[in-house]
Design an enzyme around this catalytic site. Structure first.
Site, PDB file in Angstrom:
ATOM      1  N   LYS A  77       3.251   4.676   1.840  1.00 57.67           N
ATOM      2  CA  LYS A  77       2.225   5.139   1.021  1.00 57.67           C
ATOM      3  C   LYS A  77       2.339   5.580  -0.335  1.00 57.67           C
ATOM      4  CE  LYS A  77      -1.480   4.697   3.739  1.00 57.67           C
ATOM      5  NZ  LYS A  77      -2.391   3.920   3.182  1.00 57.67           N
TER       6      LYS A  77
ATOM      7  N   GLY B 249      -7.342  -2.304  -0.450  1.00 56.83           N
ATOM      8  CA  GLY B 249      -6.187  -1.487  -0.635  1.00 56.83           C
ATOM      9  C   GLY B 249      -5.977  -0.352   0.281  1.00 56.83           C
ATOM     10  N   CYS B 250      -5.241   0.726  -0.134  1.00 57.56           N
ATOM     11  CA  CYS B 250      -5.145   1.789   0.857  1.00 57.56           C
ATOM     12  C   CYS B 250      -6.380   2.442   1.018  1.00 57.56           C
ATOM     13  CB  CYS B 250      -4.016   2.977  -0.094  1.00 57.56           C
ATOM     14  SG  CYS B 250      -4.024   4.428   0.724  1.00 57.56           S
ATOM     15  N   PHE B 251      -6.905   3.098   2.295  1.00 57.21           N
ATOM     16  CA  PHE B 251      -8.051   3.097   2.472  1.00 57.21           C
ATOM     17  C   PHE B 251      -8.533   4.511   1.954  1.00 57.21           C
ATOM     18  CE2 PHE B 251      -6.980   3.370   7.563  1.00 57.21           C
ATOM     19  CZ  PHE B 251      -5.860   4.263   7.071  1.00 57.21           C
TER      20      PHE B 251
END
Length: 257
Positions: free
Chosen positions: A57, A98-100
């Site tokens: 992350k 992308g990263c939620f």
């Protein structure tokens, strides 16, 4: 957190004892049938798991080449439609960009959006976990499901926000986040949404000098992500600094908190 695949074997069958001839003469005895031990040697493999850490992350997204698939079986359920029902008078939309974490905060701030949830979709396995999705083996995409009031916010407005907040030309990547779960995608619920998405993609392509790789597909089964992912940045993220989810807020978004 780092996990690795191991193999454990049960105790092997002990060797049969050997018997020596007696030095004295004894009467002949009937031959005995060979003894077949009911114990057999078995090998038990533990469920392979993902080598996972917060580095994923933080944008490094590195997995060991020795990692084994976490999700190896497919199910028809995740390939079915999203059968959840929005609130009366509301509609659903799904976006992968992308990263939620950051994507959710983008849509939380949009006037007319009444609810957001982060989750997984477009994969092969039923009830995926975050670790399984991050392995890249389950086929899922990290998405935000947006519930909106079409009287206050048009679907086209959501599309404009989607295009403006990520790079739709990088395949399976947004910035330092690399993996199929970070792919760009619009997942439509109605023919009208599909038409609007395709037209918006065509318009967007005219202003970009690289090819758009965003996939536009029917919305499939939505699996709500683990609770700690929900409204992650608004709740403080990793470092406990809350980011505003007020409607119309234009504050820069810190993607990891």
């Amino acid at each position: 957190m780092l996990l690795k695949t191991t193999a454990a074997a049960t105790n092997a069958t002990p060797p049969l004892s050997s018997f020596s001839k007696h030095p004295f003469t004894i009467p002949k005895l009937p031959l005995l049938k060979p003894f077949n031990s009911p114990r057999t040697q078995t090998l038990t493999l533990e469920q392979p798991t993902l080598r996972m850490s917060w580095l994923n992350k933080l944008g490094f997204g590195v997995r060991s080449t020795t990692d084994s698939p976490v999700e190896s079986s497919s199910s028809p359920i995740p390939q079915g439609p999203d059968d959840d029902i929005p609130a009366p008078g509301q509609q659903f939309a799904q976006f992968g960009a992308g990263c939620f974490w950051g994507v959710e905060l983008v849509f939380q701030r949009v006037p007319g959006v009444t609810k957001t949830e982060v989750g997984y979709t477009q994969g092969l396995s039923h009830n995926p976990s975050y670790e399984g999705v991050c392995s890249g083996k389950s086929g899922h995409s990290e998405v935000v499901r947006v519930q909106f009031d079409p009287k206050e916010c048009s679907y086209e407005n959501l599309l404009d926000m989607f295009w403006s907040k990520h790079d739709p030309t990088t395949l399976n990547r947004q910035g330092n986040d690399v993996g199929t779960q970070y792919r760009s995608g619009i997942y439509f619920y109605t023919p009208e949404q599909e038409k609007a998405a395709l037209e918006a993609k065509e318009r967007q392509q005219k202003v970009l000098n690289r090819t758009i790789v965003t996939e536009i597909l029917p919305a499939k089964k939505f699996y709500r992500a683990e609770e700690y992912h929900q409204q992650y940045l608004a709740k403080g993220g990793r470092f406990g600094f809350r980011q505003s989810s007020e409607k119309g807020c234009n504050d820069p978004i810190r993607c990891y908190g």
